[in-house]
Design a protein around this motif. Sequence first.
Motif, short mmCIF file in Angstrom:
data_model
loop_
_atom_site.label_atom_id
_atom_site.label_comp_id
_atom_site.label_asym_id
_atom_site.label_seq_id
_atom_site.Cartn_x
_atom_site.Cartn_y
_atom_site.Cartn_z
N GLY A 183 8.05 -6.47 -9.34
CA GLY A 183 6.92 -7.20 -9.91
C GLY A 183 5.91 -7.60 -8.86
O GLY A 183 4.70 -7.62 -9.12
N LYS A 184 6.39 -7.91 -7.65
CA LYS A 184 5.49 -8.27 -6.56
C LYS A 184 4.59 -7.10 -6.19
O LYS A 184 3.38 -7.26 -5.98
CB LYS A 184 6.31 -8.72 -5.35
CG LYS A 184 5.48 -9.21 -4.18
CD LYS A 184 6.36 -9.69 -3.05
CE LYS A 184 5.54 -10.18 -1.87
NZ LYS A 184 6.40 -10.64 -0.74
N LEU A 244 0.83 -1.21 0.00
CA LEU A 244 0.00 0.00 0.00
C LEU A 244 0.86 1.26 0.00
O LEU A 244 0.56 2.24 -0.67
CB LEU A 244 -0.92 0.00 1.22
CG LEU A 244 -2.14 -0.93 1.20
CD1 LEU A 244 -2.90 -0.83 2.52
CD2 LEU A 244 -3.06 -0.60 0.02
N LYS A 245 1.96 1.23 0.75
CA LYS A 245 2.85 2.38 0.82
C LYS A 245 3.51 2.70 -0.52
O LYS A 245 3.95 3.82 -0.75
CB LYS A 245 3.94 2.15 1.88
CG LYS A 245 3.46 2.25 3.31
CD LYS A 245 4.62 2.04 4.28
CE LYS A 245 4.18 2.18 5.73
NZ LYS A 245 5.30 1.94 6.66
N SER A 246 3.58 1.69 -1.39
CA SER A 246 4.22 1.92 -2.69
C SER A 246 3.47 2.97 -3.50
O SER A 246 4.01 3.50 -4.49
CB SER A 246 4.30 0.61 -3.48
OG SER A 246 3.00 0.11 -3.80
N PHE A 247 2.23 3.28 -3.10
CA PHE A 247 1.50 4.37 -3.75
C PHE A 247 2.30 5.66 -3.69
O PHE A 247 2.30 6.47 -4.64
CB PHE A 247 0.15 4.57 -3.06
CG PHE A 247 -0.54 5.86 -3.43
CD1 PHE A 247 -1.24 5.96 -4.62
CD2 PHE A 247 -0.48 6.98 -2.61
CE1 PHE A 247 -1.87 7.15 -4.98
CE2 PHE A 247 -1.10 8.17 -2.97
CZ PHE A 247 -1.79 8.25 -4.15
N LEU A 248 3.03 5.87 -2.59
CA LEU A 248 3.81 7.10 -2.42
C LEU A 248 4.93 7.21 -3.45
O LEU A 248 5.37 8.32 -3.78
CB LEU A 248 4.39 7.16 -1.01
CG LEU A 248 3.37 7.19 0.14
CD1 LEU A 248 4.08 7.14 1.48
CD2 LEU A 248 2.49 8.43 0.04
N TRP A 254 -1.11 -4.19 -7.09
CA TRP A 254 -2.06 -3.19 -7.63
C TRP A 254 -2.86 -3.76 -8.79
O TRP A 254 -4.02 -3.42 -8.98
CB TRP A 254 -1.31 -1.93 -8.04
CG TRP A 254 -0.75 -1.20 -6.85
CD1 TRP A 254 0.55 -1.21 -6.42
CD2 TRP A 254 -1.48 -0.40 -5.92
NE1 TRP A 254 0.68 -0.45 -5.29
CE2 TRP A 254 -0.54 0.06 -4.95
CE3 TRP A 254 -2.81 -0.03 -5.80
CZ2 TRP A 254 -0.93 0.88 -3.89
CZ3 TRP A 254 -3.19 0.78 -4.75
CH2 TRP A 254 -2.26 1.23 -3.82
N ASP A 255 -2.23 -4.64 -9.59
CA ASP A 255 -2.98 -5.30 -10.66
C ASP A 255 -4.11 -6.16 -10.07
O ASP A 255 -5.24 -6.16 -10.58
CB ASP A 255 -2.05 -6.18 -11.50
CG ASP A 255 -1.20 -5.38 -12.48
OD1 ASP A 255 -1.65 -4.29 -12.90
OD2 ASP A 255 -0.10 -5.84 -12.81
N THR A 258 -5.33 0.64 -11.23
CA THR A 258 -4.72 0.47 -12.55
C THR A 258 -3.73 1.58 -12.88
O THR A 258 -2.62 1.29 -13.37
CB THR A 258 -5.81 0.39 -13.64
OG1 THR A 258 -6.61 -0.78 -13.40
CG2 THR A 258 -5.20 0.30 -15.02
N PRO A 259 -4.04 2.87 -12.64
CA PRO A 259 -3.04 3.91 -12.91
C PRO A 259 -1.76 3.74 -12.09
O PRO A 259 -0.66 3.96 -12.60
CB PRO A 259 -3.77 5.20 -12.53
CG PRO A 259 -5.21 4.89 -12.74
CD PRO A 259 -5.36 3.46 -12.31
#
Length: 269
Positions: free
Chosen positions: A144-145, A64-68, A150-151, A205-206
């Motif tokens: 990729g993980k 979730l943090k990868s959104f940043l 998110w996919d 998706t974005p």
Amino acid sequence: MDIATIIGIVGCAAAVVYGIVSGDQGFAALGNFWDMSSFLITICGSLMCMMTMSGSIGDFVNSLKSFLLTTKTLESNEADTIHKIIDLANVARKEGLLQLEEAAADIDDDFLKKGIMLIVDGTDQELVSSILETELECIEQRHGKVIGFWDNLAAMGPAWGMIGTLIGLINMLKLLDDPSSIGPNMAVALVTTMYGSLLANWIATPIATKLRARNKQEIMMKEVICEGILSIQAGENPRVIEEKLKSFLAPKDRNDVLNNGSPEQGGEA
């Protein structure tokens, strides 16, 4: 900060809100599109499903943090990286590979520094190539993980939205003898579908697409570094190395290397 990501997310939200409030009800119509049950079914259901699919709660939180990451500008300049490699090639050619250890002290890129130290230590070229390629593969697997998270969330949103819709339709059919309940139950069913679609197409998706592009850019830069390090170890001419590394760039970007050449190169290919 990556302004494009912020503008895109905010712009999508603004477009949806405008579509809602542009009718006769105005801003009062926003209340029609909020339903706590639909939110819990779609958003919480999707997130809990993703937590189940994650290896641990820590993995789930980190994903979730990868959104940043999508809100930060990726600091990479292909021309500067090539110039740095050419400078190192000149040092190795004029003073020997051992002198690269001192030059490596000023390198900020850990991947490049690792490669330079490997050749300074006299590591066999095939082993250097194997080590760097293994690290690249591990980086791609980690990326990729996160992208896969998110996919999968993009797939879960509409699926859980459909579950909410089915719940709403079942409740509506149970109360068909009460015409006044049909409209509200149908609205709840459709709102749930909308939440799932928004989660997938506005957020998940974005973000997955952006992270995939970032991964491609980072891996390409590291491939440039790998090729440069192996060329330095092989004792190739710095001019030849420059031409080889420029082949990784788009033709319009190669002028940056020409126009900002290092002193040793005189700015010429």
